[in-house]
Motif scaffolding. Structure first.
Motif, PDB file in Angstrom:
ATOM      1  N   TYR A  90      -2.240  -1.172  -3.452  1.00 48.89           N
ATOM      2  CA  TYR A  90      -3.373  -0.388  -2.960  1.00 48.89           C
ATOM      3  C   TYR A  90      -2.906   1.034  -2.676  1.00 48.89           C
ATOM      4  N   THR A  91      -3.764   2.008  -2.940  1.00 48.72           N
ATOM      5  CA  THR A  91      -3.430   3.387  -2.599  1.00 48.72           C
ATOM      6  C   THR A  91      -3.716   3.674  -1.134  1.00 48.72           C
ATOM      7  N   ASP A  92      -4.536   2.851  -0.507  1.00 51.30           N
ATOM      8  CA  ASP A  92      -4.939   3.062   0.887  1.00 51.30           C
ATOM      9  C   ASP A  92      -4.691   1.783   1.692  1.00 51.30           C
ATOM     10  N   HIS A  93      -3.922   1.899   2.746  1.00 52.65           N
ATOM     11  CA  HIS A  93      -3.582   0.718   3.553  1.00 52.65           C
ATOM     12  C   HIS A  93      -4.818   0.090   4.197  1.00 52.65           C
ATOM     13  N   ARG A  94      -5.831   0.890   4.492  1.00 56.04           N
ATOM     14  CA  ARG A  94      -7.045   0.335   5.102  1.00 56.04           C
ATOM     15  C   ARG A  94      -7.760  -0.615   4.138  1.00 56.04           C
ATOM     16  N   GLN A  95      -7.761  -0.260   2.879  1.00 58.43           N
ATOM     17  CA  GLN A  95      -8.362  -1.142   1.872  1.00 58.43           C
ATOM     18  C   GLN A  95      -7.567  -2.442   1.764  1.00 58.43           C
ATOM     19  N   ALA A 130       0.849  -1.190   0.000  1.00 54.07           N
ATOM     20  CA  ALA A 130       0.000   0.000   0.000  1.00 54.07           C
ATOM     21  C   ALA A 130       0.882   1.236   0.000  1.00 54.07           C
ATOM     22  N   ASP A 131       0.648   2.117  -0.961  1.00 55.48           N
ATOM     23  CA  ASP A 131       1.366   3.378  -1.052  1.00 55.48           C
ATOM     24  C   ASP A 131       0.550   4.288  -1.959  1.00 55.48           C
ATOM     25  N   PRO A 132       0.383   5.562  -1.609  1.00 56.73           N
ATOM     26  CA  PRO A 132      -0.384   6.445  -2.482  1.00 56.73           C
ATOM     27  C   PRO A 132       0.311   6.705  -3.817  1.00 56.73           C
TER      28      PRO A 132
END
Length: 75
Positions: free
Chosen positions: A58-63, A37-39
């Motif tokens: 993923y752009t969002d670690h929560r996802q 995950a990294d934007p």
């Protein structure tokens, strides 16, 4: 008895993730990198080029945490 591989995710793909953390994963046969995950797609692509395996980004670690079955996360 076969050991279960530890399924990990990276939160952030720059700095130490591209260096010592990624090398540790590559050198440990008991660990699999499952997702990152990294934007920044550019930063994620640089890390995944080094890993040379198909791993979701993923752009969002929560996802990432919702979608992947992980045993551990490296931040």
């Amino acid at each position: 008895m076969a050991r279960k591989k530890i399924r990990i995710g990276f939160v952030g793909c720059g700095g130490n993730m591209c260096g010592p953390h990624l090398r540790a994963v590559q050198n440990d046969r008991h660990v699999d990198l499952i997702a990152v995950a990294d934007p920044s797609k550019k930063q994620a692509d640089l890390l995944l080029e080094q890993y040379r395996q198909d791993v979701p980004w993923y752009t969002d670690h929560r996802q990432m945490l919702r979608c992947e079955e992980l045993d551990a996360v490296v931040v």
